[in-house]
Design a protein around this motif. Structure first.
Motif, PDB file in Angstrom:
ATOM      1  N   CYS A   1      84.481 -29.077 -17.312  1.00 44.20           N
ATOM      2  CA  CYS A   1      83.814 -28.938 -16.010  1.00 44.20           C
ATOM      3  C   CYS A   1      84.526 -29.789 -14.962  1.00 44.20           C
ATOM      4  O   CYS A   1      84.973 -30.899 -15.264  1.00 44.20           O
ATOM      5  N   ALA A   2      84.583 -29.282 -13.737  1.00 40.90           N
ATOM      6  CA  ALA A   2      85.132 -30.073 -12.635  1.00 40.90           C
ATOM      7  C   ALA A   2      84.590 -29.545 -11.312  1.00 40.90           C
ATOM      8  O   ALA A   2      84.267 -28.364 -11.185  1.00 40.90           O
ATOM      9  N   LEU A   3      84.514 -30.442 -10.337  1.00 39.72           N
ATOM     10  CA  LEU A   3      84.107 -30.107  -8.978  1.00 39.72           C
ATOM     11  C   LEU A   3      85.287 -30.318  -8.047  1.00 39.72           C
ATOM     12  O   LEU A   3      86.059 -31.266  -8.209  1.00 39.72           O
ATOM     13  N   GLY A   4      85.422 -29.440  -7.055  1.00 39.79           N
ATOM     14  CA  GLY A   4      86.539 -29.569  -6.131  1.00 39.79           C
ATOM     15  C   GLY A   4      86.253 -28.913  -4.800  1.00 39.79           C
ATOM     16  O   GLY A   4      85.153 -28.395  -4.572  1.00 39.79           O
ATOM     17  N   PRO A   5      87.252 -28.927  -3.896  1.00 43.24           N
ATOM     18  CA  PRO A   5      87.057 -28.371  -2.555  1.00 43.24           C
ATOM     19  C   PRO A   5      86.617 -26.918  -2.604  1.00 43.24           C
ATOM     20  O   PRO A   5      87.010 -26.151  -3.466  1.00 43.24           O
ATOM     21  N   GLY A   6      85.772 -26.594  -1.664  1.00 43.81           N
ATOM     22  CA  GLY A   6      85.308 -25.213  -1.582  1.00 43.81           C
ATOM     23  C   GLY A   6      83.887 -25.053  -1.048  1.00 43.81           C
ATOM     24  O   GLY A   6      83.654 -24.185  -0.256  1.00 43.81           O
ATOM     25  N   PHE A   7      82.906 -25.845  -1.508  1.00 47.22           N
ATOM     26  CA  PHE A   7      82.842 -26.776  -2.632  1.00 47.22           C
ATOM     27  C   PHE A   7      82.669 -25.951  -3.894  1.00 47.22           C
ATOM     28  O   PHE A   7      81.834 -25.054  -3.938  1.00 47.22           O
ATOM     29  N   THR A   8      83.439 -26.214  -4.925  1.00 45.63           N
ATOM     30  CA  THR A   8      83.576 -25.342  -6.078  1.00 45.63           C
ATOM     31  C   THR A   8      83.393 -26.100  -7.373  1.00 45.63           C
ATOM     32  O   THR A   8      83.806 -27.250  -7.497  1.00 45.63           O
TER      33      THR A   8
ATOM     34  N   PRO B   1      77.985 -21.840  -0.728  1.00 46.75           N
ATOM     35  CA  PRO B   1      78.200 -21.525   0.684  1.00 46.75           C
ATOM     36  C   PRO B   1      77.965 -22.743   1.578  1.00 46.75           C
ATOM     37  O   PRO B   1      77.221 -23.658   1.228  1.00 46.75           O
ATOM     38  N   ASP B   2      78.620 -22.741   2.714  1.00 47.61           N
ATOM     39  CA  ASP B   2      78.418 -23.759   3.757  1.00 47.61           C
ATOM     40  C   ASP B   2      78.674 -25.177   3.252  1.00 47.61           C
ATOM     41  O   ASP B   2      77.954 -26.117   3.587  1.00 47.61           O
ATOM     42  N   THR B   3      79.720 -25.349   2.430  1.00 46.29           N
ATOM     43  CA  THR B   3      80.009 -26.671   1.857  1.00 46.29           C
ATOM     44  C   THR B   3      81.465 -27.089   2.087  1.00 46.29           C
ATOM     45  O   THR B   3      81.977 -27.964   1.388  1.00 46.29           O
ATOM     46  N   LEU B   4      82.127 -26.490   3.038  1.00 44.99           N
ATOM     47  CA  LEU B   4      83.553 -26.780   3.248  1.00 44.99           C
ATOM     48  C   LEU B   4      83.819 -28.239   3.589  1.00 44.99           C
ATOM     49  O   LEU B   4      84.892 -28.763   3.293  1.00 44.99           O
ATOM     50  N   ARG B   5      82.855 -28.919   4.178  1.00 45.59           N
ATOM     51  CA  ARG B   5      83.073 -30.296   4.629  1.00 45.59           C
ATOM     52  C   ARG B   5      82.748 -31.331   3.558  1.00 45.59           C
ATOM     53  O   ARG B   5      82.796 -32.530   3.827  1.00 45.59           O
TER      54      ARG B   5
END
Length: 351
Positions: free
Chosen positions: A334-341, A221-225
């Protein structure tokens, strides 16, 4: 129901961008306009990247470009990479294009409507009744998330053949007008590439064979930026927060443990983590977060060195190298991406 990976292939565009030449060009274009450039220029040498590949030649970046120019380059180069990667995966699987029942296309670096699988359909020979599933917005997590989605679609239709194609052309979004630190870091890191995989529930004729297990995603949560795109009249502007390595160090292990628990597994059950190398600092942060010995993620560093961060397909480039090395056992992509996801897929690679 087990899903088998029948073929995996990657593709790069025609134009090689050696990192030292990228640095000199960036200094020439950005240096006079960006007061902090010299301080940030050390990032080119510290990135662990020797070269990248682009859908556009070096001279294209000398001129200003708006949305239309950028997207035209994305469409032309992206379609070529789509065909190259898809053809490679189909050849390795021993499939014909007209045997494919579902195509999952992942891309976030431009707008393609109709999407790439439709644009390439005539040249590839796809059937008119093929199911098309274009996916936008997953960014760097798209390759891993797309693999999980494609596997779920194969399970949903036993006997069907699913083709996943992940295409990103990051370089046309090079920005010389915004003068933000994120744009310098993007210039340091990003390149273009594509990857494709053939999946079905048929256990015969696989690559290894490799079984695709449960997939999982975790969104904070709260990681869109932290990561994404800003859209303006000139094109797409990268959002790439400096906190990403620190965030991974602090939070990644918990997300990994959650994904494994959902699959009935623990970290001790994993023989190899197959990670998206977002950057040299991110790779080190992941090793630290998972208590891996420094240098464990060697294939990740090799892909970063040879191709840079290509966004979504990068994780599949890593998987290709890990499989080519002869590694076997249970793995976690594994991967990290926008969302933050965070996106995860369990893989079982037979000896």
């Amino acid at each position: 129901m087990s899903v088998t990976l029948h073929g995996l292939a990657t593709a790069l565009p025609a134009h090689e961008l050696p990192q030292d030449l990228v640095r000199r060009n960036a200094e020439r274009i950005l240096g006079p306009r960006y007061p902090q450039f010299e301080r940030l220029a050390a990032s080119f040498a510290q990135s662990g990247i020797a070269r990248r590949w682009s859908v556009a030649p070096f001279e294209w970046f000398d001129e200003p470009h708006g949305w239309a120019d950028r997207n035209a380059v994305y469409l032309e180069g992206g379609e070529k990479m789509f065909r190259d990667a898809a053809t490679g995966a189909l050849d390795r699987a021993g499939w014909r294009a007209d045997e494919v029942d579902t195509i999952v296309t992942v891309s976030t670096t431009g707008i393609a409507t109709p999407s790439f699988e439709a644009r390439a359909a005539a040249a590839m020979g796809f059937r008119g009744d093929v199911t098309r599933v274009p996916i936008f917005g997953l960014g760097c997590a798209g390759g891993t998330a797309g693999l999980g989605i494609a596997a779920d679609l194969a399970r949903a239709r036993p006997g069907s053949k699913v083709l996943l194609v992940v295409v990103e052309a990051c370089t046309p979004s090079f920005r010389a007008d915004r003068l933000q630190k994120a744009d310098i870091i993007a210039t340091v890191l990003f390149g273009d590439g594509a990857a494709a995989a053939c999946l079905s529930c048929d256990a015969e004729g696989g690559s290894g064979p490799v079984a695709i297990g449960p997939a999982h995603q975790h969104m904070w949560p709260d990681t869109l930026r932290i990561m994404g795109w800003e859209v303006d009249d000139e094109g797409l502007g990268v959002v790439f927060d400096r906190a990403i390595p620190g965030f991974a160090t602090e939070h990644f292990a918990e997300a990994v443990d959650g994904a494994l628990a959902a699959a009935g597994l623990r970290r001790a059950d994993i023989d190899r983590f197959v990670c998206h190398p977002g950057g040299a600092k991110v790779v080190t942060a992941i090793e630290s977060a998972l208590s891996l010995a420094e240098g464990t993620l060697d294939a990740e560093r090799a892909v970063l060195r040879d191709c840079g961060n290509m966004s979504a397909p990068t994780a599949l480039f890593v998987l290709e190298r890990v499989l080519a090395s002869g590694a076997t056992g249970r793995m976690l992509a594994c991967a990290l991406g926008p969302g933050f996801t965070a996106a995860f897929v369990v893989l079982d690679v037979a000896a």
